[in-house]
Each structure stands twice: as structure tokens, then as C-alpha cells.
Design a protein around this motif. Structure first.
Motif, mmCIF file in Angstrom:
data_model
loop_
_atom_site.group_PDB
_atom_site.id
_atom_site.type_symbol
_atom_site.label_atom_id
_atom_site.label_comp_id
_atom_site.label_asym_id
_atom_site.label_seq_id
_atom_site.Cartn_x
_atom_site.Cartn_y
_atom_site.Cartn_z
ATOM 1 N N ILE A 1 -14.123 7.635 3.585
ATOM 2 C CA ILE A 1 -12.864 6.649 3.595
ATOM 3 C C ILE A 1 -13.065 5.212 3.980
ATOM 4 C CG2 ILE A 1 -10.666 6.696 4.703
ATOM 5 C CD1 ILE A 1 -10.960 9.312 4.980
ATOM 6 N N ARG B 1 0.695 -1.197 0.052
ATOM 7 C CA ARG B 1 -0.103 -0.224 -0.103
ATOM 8 C C ARG B 1 0.908 1.237 0.012
ATOM 9 N NH1 ARG B 1 -5.054 -1.457 4.031
ATOM 10 N NH2 ARG B 1 -6.143 0.022 2.497
ATOM 11 N N HIS C 1 -5.051 16.607 1.568
ATOM 12 C CA HIS C 1 -5.570 15.733 0.311
ATOM 13 C C HIS C 1 -7.358 15.597 0.531
ATOM 14 C CE1 HIS C 1 -1.535 14.450 -0.162
ATOM 15 N NE2 HIS C 1 -1.253 14.263 1.131
ATOM 16 N N PHE D 1 -2.919 5.809 0.401
ATOM 17 C CA PHE D 1 -3.523 6.491 -0.686
ATOM 18 C C PHE D 1 -3.929 5.601 -1.823
ATOM 19 C CE2 PHE D 1 -1.579 9.561 2.005
ATOM 20 C CZ PHE D 1 -2.411 10.879 1.550
ATOM 21 N N ARG D 2 -4.735 5.965 -2.529
ATOM 22 C CA ARG D 2 -5.047 5.064 -3.948
ATOM 23 C C ARG D 2 -3.972 5.159 -5.057
ATOM 24 N NH1 ARG D 2 -10.245 3.804 -3.476
ATOM 25 N NH2 ARG D 2 -11.305 5.219 -2.349
ATOM 26 N N ALA D 3 -3.222 6.121 -4.870
ATOM 27 C CA ALA D 3 -2.082 6.451 -5.829
ATOM 28 C C ALA D 3 -1.082 7.344 -5.232
ATOM 29 C CB ALA D 3 -2.623 7.012 -7.241
ATOM 30 N N HIS D 4 -0.041 7.381 -5.613
ATOM 31 C CA HIS D 4 1.164 8.337 -5.036
ATOM 32 C C HIS D 4 0.503 9.770 -5.120
ATOM 33 C CE1 HIS D 4 4.157 5.778 -4.204
ATOM 34 N NE2 HIS D 4 4.137 5.049 -5.332
ATOM 35 N N ALA E 1 -11.353 11.287 -1.049
ATOM 36 C CA ALA E 1 -11.283 10.376 -2.295
ATOM 37 C C ALA E 1 -10.299 9.731 -2.585
ATOM 38 C CB ALA E 1 -12.234 11.194 -3.376
ATOM 39 N N ASP E 2 -9.219 10.465 -2.281
ATOM 40 C CA ASP E 2 -7.755 9.647 -2.737
ATOM 41 C C ASP E 2 -7.282 9.121 -1.525
ATOM 42 O OD1 ASP E 2 -7.974 11.567 -4.930
ATOM 43 O OD2 ASP E 2 -6.733 13.239 -3.979
ATOM 44 N N VAL E 3 -7.807 8.601 -0.609
ATOM 45 C CA VAL E 3 -7.493 7.619 0.516
ATOM 46 C C VAL E 3 -8.377 6.587 0.749
ATOM 47 C CG1 VAL E 3 -7.080 7.955 3.101
ATOM 48 C CG2 VAL E 3 -6.681 9.869 1.707
ATOM 49 N N THR E 4 -7.640 5.412 0.859
ATOM 50 C CA THR E 4 -8.557 4.116 1.252
ATOM 51 C C THR E 4 -8.489 3.676 2.722
ATOM 52 O OG1 THR E 4 -6.348 2.916 0.920
ATOM 53 C CG2 THR E 4 -7.949 3.291 -1.208
#
Length: 198
Positions: free
Chosen positions: A151, A84, A118, A107-110, A121-124
Motif C-alpha cells: 500500500i 480521493r 478488499h 481507493f484507486r476506484a469505487h 492492490a485496490d488501495v492507495t
């Protein structure tokens, strides 16, 4: 022609931005927004003081104790070992007047290398490590805020009774009703052994 006194900007924040010295109490008396946090970062740099923004109010927090800092780093390393993308102390922009800084976030992506706050929506996953004075805040208040932000996962990390350097992680997933549902728990050192991070 006689000149009057100079006209000062109305707000303490505007006077500060123009380079004037303004007492901290005046700056904090006005509701803050996320836009003001860069100035807060500069003002608190090097102090060890962490902060969050809640409904326009700046919440100052005492410096992290060594157990808290160690466990946060270990959880971050565990997430990285699981493949992750995880960072410590990244701001979650929950609204224009509410920014929280979980101990760890995946995060979903770097994210952009210069970003410190942030969109949820960018965080899992967000992780909060409980301190002596933060249990209600971490277990209830922040859980509700992060769930409302959508989240998907939330972990709460607390001391393991009888093991001074270890911790227990409680796992929560967003349920169909919008709140978090507990899905289990694990001992941090057991997970570190499984993933080879300790």
C-alpha cells in the motif's frame, strides 16, 4: 435395527453451520479464515465491537471512543475534499488468515457497493487513528503489514497536545526498501481549513 447416536460434524464451525448451538469458545478455538468473517459480522452486529483477523485469531476491540470516531470521520471527509475515494472501516485482505480494518482507506476506484473487504492492490492509502492502547500496533505492527502488502501511503493520526479535539497527521510513503518513510506531518484542523471541510 438399532440406531446409534447421530454422527456430528467434526469441527465446531461445521456444527454451527448446520444450525447447532456451539459455545463461542469452541468456535474461536479453531483458526479462522476470511471466509468465516461473514459469520463473525452477523454474531457481533449491533454490539459496537470491532474486530480484526490476525493469523487465524480473532482480535476483538473495544468500541471506539468519541474522539477516535470524530477524527476518523474528519480524515475521511478531508480525503474526499481532496478528490480521493475514501471510506471508513473497510477490511484489507492481507492474507486468507489476516484481515485488518484501518480507520480510513483511500481507493484507486469505487469499490463494489456490497464489498467490505478488499485487496491491498485496490488501495492507495490507509489511515490509523491511534487509541490509548493501540500505539505500538498502529505505528509498528500495522505499518509493517501494510508496507508488506504494497500500500503506497500510510498516515498515522494522533492527538494534538494541548488541543482536545484536534489531531496531528504523520505522513508516510513506501520507500525503495519496501518500508514506510516519514515524509512530514500536519495539523488536522489546518488541513480542514485549507480544504474547507470544517
Amino acid at each position: 435395527a438399532q440406531r446409534g447416536p447421530p454422527v456430528l460434524p467434526d469441527s465446531a464451525r461445521a456444527r454451527y453451520r448446520e444450525g447447532m448451538t456451539v459455545p463461542l469458545a469452541e468456535l474461536l478455538a479453531e483458526p479462522l479464515t476470511e471466509d468465516d468473517l461473514d459469520e463473525v459480522d452477523r454474531a457481533l452486529r449491533g454490539t459496537g465491537i470491532h474486530y480484526e483477523l490476525d493469523e487465524g485469531r480473532l482480535i476483538l476491540m473495544s468500541p471506539m471512543k468519541s474522539w477516535h470516531a470524530d477524527v476518523s470521520a474528519r480524515v475521511r471527509n478531508l480525503l474526499v475534499a481532496q478528490g480521493r475515494i475514501a471510506y471508513q472501516e473497510q477490511g484489507m485482505r492481507l492474507s486468507h488468515r489476516r484481515v485488518r480494518f484501518p480507520d480510513v482507506a483511500a481507493f484507486r476506484a469505487h469499490p463494489h457497493p456490497d464489498a467490505g473487504r478488499h485487496d491491498p492492490a485496490d488501495v492507495t492509502l490507509v489511515v490509523e487513528v491511534i487509541s490509548v492502547d493501540s500505539e505500538y500496533e498502529d505505528r509498528v505492527t500495522k505499518a509493517n503489514l501494510y508496507a508488506d502488502a504494497g500500500i503506497p501511503e500510510y498516515w498515522v493520526v494522533d492527538r494534538r497536545p494541548g488541543a482536545e479535539r484536534d489531531a496531528v497527521i504523520e505522513f508516510f510513503r513506501l520507500g525503495p526498501g519496501g518500508g514506510y518513510q516519514r515524509t512530514g506531518e500536519a495539523v488536522l484542523s489546518d488541513l480542514e481549513q485549507r480544504y474547507g471541510t470544517r
